[in-house]
Design a protein around this motif. Structure first.
Motif, PDB file in Angstrom:
ATOM      1  N   ALA A  26       0.915  10.629   3.061  1.00  0.00           N
ATOM      2  CA  ALA A  26       0.356   9.274   3.154  1.00  0.00           C
ATOM      3  C   ALA A  26       1.399   8.228   2.768  1.00  0.00           C
ATOM      4  O   ALA A  26       1.497   7.167   3.398  1.00  0.00           O
ATOM      5  CB  ALA A  26      -0.870   9.157   2.255  1.00  0.00           C
ATOM      6  N   SER A  27       2.199   8.547   1.757  1.00  0.00           N
ATOM      7  CA  SER A  27       3.250   7.620   1.332  1.00  0.00           C
ATOM      8  C   SER A  27       4.309   7.465   2.416  1.00  0.00           C
ATOM      9  O   SER A  27       4.781   6.356   2.685  1.00  0.00           O
ATOM     10  CB  SER A  27       3.902   8.117   0.038  1.00  0.00           C
ATOM     11  N   ILE A  86      -0.468   4.943  -4.092  1.00  0.00           N
ATOM     12  CA  ILE A  86      -0.774   6.235  -3.470  1.00  0.00           C
ATOM     13  C   ILE A  86      -0.188   7.381  -4.291  1.00  0.00           C
ATOM     14  O   ILE A  86      -0.857   8.381  -4.565  1.00  0.00           O
ATOM     15  CB  ILE A  86      -0.230   6.284  -2.029  1.00  0.00           C
ATOM     16  N   GLY A  97       4.452  -3.185   0.375  1.00  0.00           N
ATOM     17  CA  GLY A  97       4.605  -1.766   0.677  1.00  0.00           C
ATOM     18  C   GLY A  97       4.962  -0.953  -0.550  1.00  0.00           C
ATOM     19  O   GLY A  97       4.430   0.145  -0.760  1.00  0.00           O
ATOM     20  N   SER A 110       2.871   5.433   5.287  1.00  0.00           N
ATOM     21  CA  SER A 110       2.768   4.032   4.863  1.00  0.00           C
ATOM     22  C   SER A 110       4.133   3.364   4.841  1.00  0.00           C
ATOM     23  O   SER A 110       4.279   2.208   5.257  1.00  0.00           O
ATOM     24  CB  SER A 110       2.124   3.948   3.475  1.00  0.00           C
ATOM     25  N   PHE A 160       1.835  -0.652  -2.639  1.00  0.00           N
ATOM     26  CA  PHE A 160       0.864   0.233  -1.990  1.00  0.00           C
ATOM     27  C   PHE A 160       1.272   1.700  -2.130  1.00  0.00           C
ATOM     28  O   PHE A 160       0.444   2.567  -2.444  1.00  0.00           O
ATOM     29  CB  PHE A 160       0.744  -0.146  -0.512  1.00  0.00           C
ATOM     30  N   ILE A 161       2.548   1.978  -1.928  1.00  0.00           N
ATOM     31  CA  ILE A 161       3.032   3.360  -2.010  1.00  0.00           C
ATOM     32  C   ILE A 161       2.979   3.871  -3.450  1.00  0.00           C
ATOM     33  O   ILE A 161       2.635   5.031  -3.697  1.00  0.00           O
ATOM     34  CB  ILE A 161       4.458   3.453  -1.434  1.00  0.00           C
ATOM     35  N   PHE A 192       5.094   0.018   6.882  1.00  0.00           N
ATOM     36  CA  PHE A 192       5.551  -1.209   6.219  1.00  0.00           C
ATOM     37  C   PHE A 192       6.967  -1.583   6.652  1.00  0.00           C
ATOM     38  O   PHE A 192       7.262  -2.763   6.887  1.00  0.00           O
ATOM     39  CB  PHE A 192       5.492  -1.038   4.698  1.00  0.00           C
TER      40      PHE A 192
END
Length: 213
Positions: free
Chosen positions: A33-34, A71, A64, A37, A67-68, A41
């Protein structure tokens, strides 16, 4: 007796193995997921950079990163490490507010003067002559747009100020992810607003040369 003793031990091993496998899968999902993402981004930031928007590029990259991190380590971990999240969020907020002012027509003196000039031109325009536009229905459209143009150009600068106030409020109060989502919606989904210039351009298409743009 020996076998009976080993049996529960093997069950424990199996349980331990199952737990480790679940943990491994969970970490793997987070890493995937990272990675996805990060690609998204970075791709969006490159798009903004190519469009000549370095401030928005920086905002996207910082969002980004936040967000990462959420996660990889979980949002609650970021709350515990509030210094890191507060620093990144603060930078995003400052850049977003600055970008709202820089991108707004309300702070562009050329756009302000243009709206005033078009308003004055709109007051002087009476009709579209037949030698420029022989089509009667097109001339009727021009006449209908004339009244709309006067109103729109008279209000355009005030509308731009109101839009700036809304954008600045979003930059201040929306969290980074919501702010980015709103930015994507405005850039790719939301319809372009009707402006003084867009109406004047349409009228110039109908009756060439009536407005100095």
């Amino acid at each position: 007796m020996h076998i009976a003793y080993l049996s529960p031990f093997r069950q424990d091993l199996g349980a331990s193995y199952s737990f480790d496998l679940k943990g491994y899968n969970f970490v793997l999902v987070r890493l995937i997921a990272s990675g996805v993402s990060a690609i998204a981004f970075i791709g969006y930031s490159i798009y903004e950079a190519l469009n000549g928007d370095p401030i928005n590029t920086a905002i996207i990259l910082l969002t980004g990163v936040l967000f990462i991190l959420a996660i990889l380590f979980g949002p609650f971990s970021l709350i515990e490490r509030k210094e890191i999240s507060a620093l990144i969020t603060g930078l995003i907020t400052i850049l977003s507010i600055f970008n709202a002012f820089m991108a707004s027509d309300a702070t562009d003196s050329d756009k302000i003067d243009q709206n005033i000039d078009l308003f004055q031109q709109a007051l002087k325009v009476k009709y579209c002559p037949t030698d420029i536009q022989p089509n009667e229905s097109e001339r009727a459209k021009f006449h209908a747009l004339k009244d709309i143009l006067v109103k729109q150009c008279g209000l355009q600068n005030r509308q731009n100020i109101n839009s700036l106030a809304v954008d600045a409020a979003k930059a201040r109060y929306l969290d980074p992810i919501s702010g980015l989502a709103d930015n994507i919606h405005s850039e790719f989904i939301k319809d372009e607003p009707v402006t003084c210039l867009s109406i004047a351009m349409r009228m110039n298409e109908i009756c060439s040369g009536k407005f100095q743009l």
